[in-house]
Design an enzyme around this catalytic site. Structure first.
Site, PDB file in Angstrom:
ATOM      1  CG  HIS A  55      -2.264   0.662   0.966  1.00  0.00           C
ATOM      2  ND1 HIS A  55      -2.507   1.423  -0.149  1.00  0.00           N
ATOM      3  CD2 HIS A  55      -3.422   0.649   1.676  1.00  0.00           C
ATOM      4  CE1 HIS A  55      -3.740   1.884  -0.109  1.00  0.00           C
ATOM      5  NE2 HIS A  55      -4.323   1.428   0.990  1.00  0.00           N
ATOM      6  CG  ASP A  72      -2.763   5.114  -4.355  1.00  0.00           C
ATOM      7  OD1 ASP A  72      -2.012   4.976  -3.362  1.00  0.00           O
ATOM      8  OD2 ASP A  72      -2.682   6.042  -5.168  1.00  0.00           O
TER       9      ASP A  72
END
Lengths: 435, 463
Positions: A403, A407
């Site tokens: 992450h 995204d």
């Protein structure tokens, strides 16, 4: 007679040290030239250390699990003639009585050809058990209120211990503070079974070799990478129809198709749209390296633990050749014959446990990759379609992403491409528009 | 209208409520306690404490009365004179000291005291009607409204028909007193007034006095009633009171009507929970008959609303309420707590006293235990002999299989002080051997407990 010192040789790959994972000989064993003495592990490969001479093992220089520097003494042999101990500049060991006695003992047994048993030791808990102390341990009848002083009851409540499950060591089974302590460190697996005997052995298994490597890598991946995991349901009814019809028609020299080659193709098409997902993170340079080639790691369970062999350049493989490659590299991983090139260089990984794959998983990324695709078990479930329930074959994909760089939106889009392609298998085989 | 917001609101400042509030305050909770009456509730004002004071006065008076006749211990005195007004005033001073003490303890724990009748508006809001109206919003509310003497419909409380409260405040000793109800409250007060000089008659509907206790334990009390000349009518129902004649009409078990002389009548047939005016109908509270239903943590059916003490049912004992109050305060503070007491001791301050802790032989058998039980008489105890307290005995009940102490009971002068020791043995899960092998100080009444334990093991030394 002389001493011959064997040092850890340079095992290549530029390593300065290696972990000793196996001894194949023991003190007193007679060894022949070229006979393997033990094995050390570097990165993913085990390297056997052969004996350069004939002799008898005098002493081992390291324990299993030790990290040995290249050039450090691995073991000493006693050999006919001069040996090399002096040449190596190390003073001969003082000759004491037992050493002489041992030296005079004729060779007793041939060197074992099989590895020694795993480094497993069994020992008792250090504190004497209640049974060893001769204290009568009772289990209460069902529904009987445990006997315990008010302060023991309070302590149990505060420690979240169900007093009914604690064997009492008092003369008539009263639970003492000490009983609470020993229960909270090792609740008896026998639970409430009346008259059950608590088992007190603790088996100690050294974390060495592959297991240590796996543990380190998992720990590192988990602590460095903020994972985001998305679980999506995929209807594979059409794909399964296609797959069984292809398998029914396949040539004998073709590998039977599993779901994997199709999923790999879906990944190839997915990362074409989102190339940032097919990348490696170079921490030292703070660089993301996006690869045009898609090299898919296939997480494979082996006797030694989890290994990830790699199918290279999936973007260039047909479904059939993907299947053959998966089969080949995973077999090589299982039998230990995979070479370094087959065990490294993946850019994205698939983890599938087949019918044991559960409903959802939280796969851990094969660092420094960006993503891992977890495949959960296929099942048939009723789906509401045109006013009635119809049976559909579905499975879940549980995909984790790094992450930091991916995204949630990109991750979701990537999964939607895979979902769309798998649910409509024809899309898998559409050539992309040339750009 | 005043408005108060607090963490914990306790309704009722009896022993349950004030202990709960003190503990809550100690634990740092912003706590308010509400009571319309005096702090200390029934226990301090009109129950445990004043009755024990009156019983003490009666015992002292009886002692002197005995000395005025001929006492075997060589003391003679002139006939004592009772000034009941002074006795009651002395008792009131004790009560004042204790209630003032409670107020000090509450303040020390930073508990705010609000005077007035509390009424629920909802599960988090209470309106207090006192000199001014106060609205109190609280995160947790503890109902500790206690109990009040139960009335007989045919004999409503009034000038001559008294509850225990009025009997403890009598300015003048009645010539005759009929006690309706031969339970512990009726007998404690009946015996006291008899010793002070009233002609006492006890009317009990059941077949025996102290029906909640077995005959072995109540026997010595019945004997005292005889000695004091207390007339006992068992199996008898009170019918009506004739004020002009000062007689009470009763009907015995053969349906014969009898008139008994009665200047005053004490109705001591039990106590009822106090919930009237509390506005419980505004809440969704499950009841257990007339009592508030609680679980093992004194939680009512409404979250954040607790109930403790007499309002939750039997046993209606101050020490149970206090223990519940302490537990609830700690629960509200987030501590893990559950009601896990093994025993709640019960005491009759009759003459002689009765202590019951744990299971009686019959209760133990009814619960399916195979038991051993033994008694040891105070007749064989040196200390009892030396203080003219030979009446009574200690009894122990143990589980046959492992000698776990299931219960200890005693009847005898001063045995109430042994209750702590009985309770500890039961809570600790002691075996009879533990008691037998503990050195007991000589000469004390407690030695009888060690002896009864030895007797259970088959080798009592002093009998």
């Amino acid at each position: 007679m002389g001493d011959y010192v064997i040092k850890l040789p340079d095992v290549g790959e530029g390593v300065a040290e290696a972990e000793l994972v196996e001894w194949l000989v023991a003190e007193g064993d007679v060894v022949a030239e070229d006979q393997p003495l033990g094995a050390v592990m570097t990165d993913k490969a085990n390297v056997e250390i052969p004996s350069p001479v004939n002799g008898t093992v005098k002493s081992l220089g390291a324990d299993i699990g030790d990290t040995v520097a290249v050039g450090a003494v691995l073991l000493r042999l006693e050999v006919d003639g001069e040996g090399n101990a002096d040449d190596l500049g190390s003073a001969p060991e003082p000759v004491d009585a037992p050493a002489i006695a041992k030296a005079d003992t004729p060779p007793s047994k041939p060197a074992p050809t099989k590895p020694e048993p795993q480094p497993v030791s069994t020992q008792k808990e250090s504190t004497p058990s209640l049974v060893e102390q001769g204290v009568f341990t009772q289990f209460r009848k069902d529904g009987e209120r445990p006997l315990a002083s008010p302060s023991v009851r309070r302590s149990a409540l505060e420690r979240g211990i169900d007093l009914r499950l604690v064997p009492g060591s008092g003369p008539i089974g009263q639970v003492t503070h000490a009983d609470l302590d020993s229960y909270s460190t090792s609740p008896p697996a026998t639970g409430r079974r009346p008259q059950g005997v608590p088992k007190l052995d603790v088996r100690e298994v050294k974390v060495v070799g592959m297991r240590r490597k796996i543990a380190e890598r998992m720990q590192q991946a988990m602590s460095e990478i903020p994972h985001i995991t998305i679980v999506e349901e995929i209807d594979v009814t059409q794909l399964e129809t296609l797959r069984s019809s292809l398998n029914a028609k396949k040539r004998d020299d073709q590998t039977k198709l599993t779901l994997l080659p199709f999923l790999m193709r879906a990944i190839v098409n997915g990362v074409r749209a989102y190339p940032e997902i097919n990348a490696l993170y170079d921490k030292s340079e703070n660089l993301l390296k996006q690869f045009e080639g898609v090299h898919i790691g296939i997480a494979t369970q082996t006797d030694r633990g989890l290994i990830v062999p790699v199918v290279r350049h999936c973007e260039a493989l047909s479904i059939w050749s993907s299947a053959a490659e998966v089969s080949r590299v995973s077999a090589a991983a299982r039998d230990g014959s995979a070479d370094r090139s087959e065990l490294s260089g993946s850019t994205i990984t698939i983890s599938s446990l087949g019918k044991f794959g559960g409903l959802a998983t939280t796969p851990i990324i094969n660092a420094p990759e960006m993503a891992i695709v977890g495949v959960n078990k296929m099942r048939t479930q009723p789906v509401w379609e045109n006013g009635m329930f119809v049976p559909r074959k579905v499975l879940n994909l549980s995909c984790s992403f790094d992450h930091r760089f991916i995204d949630g939106w990109e991750a979701a889009q990537f999964i939607q491409i895979m979902k769309s392609q798998i649910e409509n298998p024809a899309e898998l085989f559409l050539e992309p528009d040339d750009e | 209208m005043n408005e108060i917001t607090c963490q914990t609101l306790v309704i009722g400042a009896g022993p349950g409520g004030y202990v709960c509030a003190i503990r809550a305050g100690q634990l740092g909770q912003d706590t308010v306690i509400v009571d319309a009456g005096d702090l200390g509730g029934t226990c301090l004002n009109v129950g445990c404490i004043p009755s024990k004071a009156m019983i003490h006065a009666a015992d002292e008076f009886e002692k002197l009365t005995q000395f005025a006749d001929a006492s075997p211990i060589g003391i003679s005195a002139s006939k004592p004179v009772l000034n009941l007004k002074k006795t009651v005033a002395w008792k009131d001073r004790i009560v004042d000291q204790l209630t003032t003490g409670v107020e000090g303890l509450l303040k020390k724990a930073r508990v705010r005291i609000v005077k007035g009748h509390a009424k629920f508006l909802d599960g988090k809001t209470v309106e207090v009607e006192g000199e001014t109206k106060t609205l109190i919003r609280a995160q947790s509310i503890v109902i500790a409204t206690g109990s009040a003497p139960r009335e007989l419909p045919s004999l409503p409380f009034g000038k001559h028909i008294l509850s225990s409260t009025e009997v403890l405040a009598l300015k003048r000793l009645p010539k005759s007193l009929v006690v309706i109800g031969g339970g512990y409250i009726g007998l404690e007060l009946g015996i006291a007034l008899s010793k002070l000089g009233s002609k006492v008659t006890v009317v009990e509907a059941a077949g025996a006095l102290l029906p909640a206790y077995d005959k072995a334990l109540s026997g010595p009390v019945v004997k005292t009633c005889k000695r004091l000349g207390i007339e006992v009518h068992t199996g008898t129902m009170a019918k009506s009171f004739n004020a002009s004649e000062s007689t009470l009409l009763v009907e015995d078990s053969d349906s014969n009507e009898v008139e008994i002389e009665a200047e005053k009548v004490l109705v001591a047939i039990g106590r009822r929970p106090v919930t009237d005016g509390l506005g419980l109908d505004q809440l969704v509270i499950d009841m257990d008959g007339e009592f508030i239903k609680i679980d093992q943590q004194c939680q009512t059916s409404m979250s954040g609303v607790y109930a403790i003490g007499d309002v939750t049912g039997d046993p209606m004992l101050a020490h149970r309420a206090m223990a519940q109050g302490e537990m609830v305060a700690e629960l509200i503070a987030g501590e893990p707590r559950i009601w896990d007491k093994t025993v709640i001791p019960a005491i009759c301050f009759t003459d002689p006293e009765i202590v019951v802790v744990g299971l009686s032989p019959q209760e133990a058998i009814e619960q399916g235990h195979a038991i051993k039980t033994e008694t040891f008489p105070f007749l064989a105890n040196g200390r009892a002999k030396s203080m003219e307290a030979e009446e009574g005995f200690v009894r122990i009940v143990v589980r046959e299989a492992d000698h776990l102490v299931l219960g200890i009971q005693a009847v005898g002068r001063g045995v109430s002080e042994l209750s702590a020791f009985f309770g500890l043995a039961c809570e600790m899960g002691a075996r009879v051997e533990d008691i037998a092998q503990t050195v007991h100080a000589h000469p004390t009444l407690g030695e009888a407990v060690q002896e009864v334990a030895l007797k259970t093991l088959g080798h009592a030394l002093h009998i």
